[in-house]
Scaffold this active site. Structure first.
Site, mmCIF file in Angstrom:
data_model
loop_
_atom_site.group_PDB
_atom_site.id
_atom_site.type_symbol
_atom_site.label_atom_id
_atom_site.label_comp_id
_atom_site.label_asym_id
_atom_site.label_seq_id
_atom_site.Cartn_x
_atom_site.Cartn_y
_atom_site.Cartn_z
ATOM 1 C CD GLU A 12 -2.932 -1.186 2.285
ATOM 2 O OE1 GLU A 12 -4.080 -1.554 2.050
ATOM 3 O OE2 GLU A 12 -2.545 -0.871 3.419
ATOM 4 C CB CYS A 71 3.136 7.337 3.585
ATOM 5 S SG CYS A 71 3.542 6.112 4.813
ATOM 6 C CB CYS A 82 7.013 -5.509 8.473
ATOM 7 S SG CYS A 82 8.368 -4.753 9.405
ATOM 8 C CB CYS A 130 6.021 -3.544 16.131
ATOM 9 S SG CYS A 130 7.752 -3.111 15.789
ATOM 10 C CB CYS A 181 2.781 -2.349 13.571
ATOM 11 S SG CYS A 181 2.966 -1.974 11.819
ATOM 12 C CD GLU A 216 13.244 -0.897 9.715
ATOM 13 O OE1 GLU A 216 12.306 -0.455 10.405
ATOM 14 O OE2 GLU A 216 14.229 -0.206 9.401
ATOM 15 C CB SER A 233 9.234 3.514 15.158
ATOM 16 O OG SER A 233 8.929 4.029 13.871
ATOM 17 C CG LEU A 234 12.307 5.930 21.369
ATOM 18 C CD1 LEU A 234 13.599 5.332 20.842
ATOM 19 C CD2 LEU A 234 12.563 7.290 22.014
ATOM 20 C CG ASN A 264 -3.984 5.283 13.975
ATOM 21 O OD1 ASN A 264 -4.937 6.032 14.148
ATOM 22 N ND2 ASN A 264 -2.816 5.705 13.518
ATOM 23 C CB CYS A 292 0.753 5.811 11.807
ATOM 24 S SG CYS A 292 1.185 7.410 11.194
#
Ligand code: SAH
Length: 355
Positions: free
Chosen positions: A89, A102, A109, A113, A116, A160, A212-213, A288, A331
């Site tokens: 996407e 974006c 990925c 995480c 996500c 990533e 991305s902390l 989100n 996001c």
């Protein structure tokens, strides 16, 4: 390896493909592709036979599968199907003065995480540089058609980017050198792959770095962003410092606020200290919703309280505008798996290797 797509070929490879054509023809086609963002069929300054040959030897990388529009036309999300059936996407966002795209760097990925949607779906494969560049070309064309100008590219879509460094970097060069976007308008976002950050720091083009902390203590970050077990916060900070020092670019930290998980006063205190040391800018965004993660995003009053706590401690902070939630374009929501994605068939050499 699959045949190269339109933006996978460099100028030399294009000249070879157009073997026998005079040099000025190669230049015309090159600028047709990069300056005019033209389809071969629309390159009316080259002979018809050549246009036909180009369409044949330089196929599109991206076949449009679905388009979704939100925010009164200001956010557009595309789902593309690639040559081998993998899907990715791309999200285009119009702002008053400029537009930002974006882009995805991988189908799926491997970083896992949990919050996500892309991470929940797992890894399918790396994108080629041409597949990345073409996302920018498509978005740029659309921006132009909407009377806008594409000014920024953020590598914040699926995947990533620093786990697919070479293709990402080749795409960055092409976007900069041939599509003409300035390095300060290009941002690579990473979970914190330290060797990749060091390579970026040493590269010949200073792009922006976003990390991305999401947590500023190792125990919590190990959980939220599993790669932290390999590259913990202290090591990450050193690599970030090196990037800032060598490129002069501002560093930013992404922080998805998760209710009761990383929005406590102690989280703000740790984050403020970590960000201040690196003079980083903090972008806050309420988490989100995604299907595979039970916890909700911090409600608006909590976001404001967290922002004030950070600002009060001397950190640079903004609350990010949320876009595209209604079309799952926000996001962390990108997941082509909404439509079944054919997984890469393992080759013998892949057996027993983790994703
Ligand atoms: N792998 C890179 C690029 C993906 S960018 C990276 O992690 O930076 C996608 C951004 O959205 C990252 O900052 C990611 O942490 C964030 N994100 C992921 N899931 C999210 C969610 N559910 N809500 C808000 N942000 C999320």
């Amino acid at each position: 390896m699959a045949a190269p797509t339109r933006y996978d070929v460099d100028r030399g490879a294009l000249a070879e493909l157009l073997d026998g054509q005079p040099r000025y023809r190669v230049d015309q086609v090159w600028s047709g592709l990069h300056e005019h963002l033209a389809e071969p069929a629309d390159m009316t300054n080259v002979p018809l036979a050549l246009r036909r040959r180009l369409a044949e030897v330089l196929p599109d990388a991206l076949a449009l599968t679905t388009e979704a529009v939100a925010d009164g036309g200001d956010t557009v999300k595309w789902l593309w199907t690639l040559g081998d059936g993998a899907q990715v996407e791309t999200v285009l966002m119009h702002y008053p003065q400029r537009s930002t795209v974006c882009v995805s760097s991988q189908a799926g990925c491997a970083m896992a995480c949990g919050f996500c949607a892309t991470g929940q779906a797992g890894f399918t494969r790396h994108l080629t540089s041409g597949e990345i560049v073409e996302q920018v070309v498509r978005a740029s064309r659309r921006a132009r058609a909407d009377g806008r100008r594409l000014a920024n590219v953020v590598f914040m879509g699926m995947g990533e980017p620093l786990a697919n460094f070479d293709a990402t970097w080749a795409a960055v060069r092409r976007i900069h050198d041939d599509l003409g976007l300035g390095a300060r308008h290009l941002t690579i976002s990473t979970v914190g792959i330290v060797p990749g950050i060091r390579r970026l720091a040493a590269a010949d083009l200073p792009v922006n770095l976003a990390v991305s902390l999401h947590a500023a203590d190792d125990a919590l970050r190990d959980e939220l962003v599993p790669i932290n077990r390999r590259y913990p916060l202290a090591v990450l900070a050193e690599a970030c410092a090196e990037h800032v020092e060598r490129t002069g670019r501002r560093l930013s930290f992404e922080w998805a606020l998760i209710d009761g998980v990383n929005d406590r006063p102690q989280d703000a205190a740790r984050l403020a200290a970590y960000a201040r040391d690196l003079r980083a800018h903090v972008n806050l965004i309420p988490l989100n919703p995604t299907p595979g993660y039970p916890t909700r995003g911090t409600p608006p009053e909590g976001v404001e309280r967290f922002r004030q706590e950070l600002a009060g401690r001397g950190a640079n902070v903004t609350v990010r505008d949320t876009r595209g939630t209604s079309i799952d374009a926000a996001c962390g929501q990108l997941a082509a798996a909404a439509v079944p994605t054919p997984r890469r068939r393992p080759r013998p050499a892949d057996e027993g290797r983790g994703g």
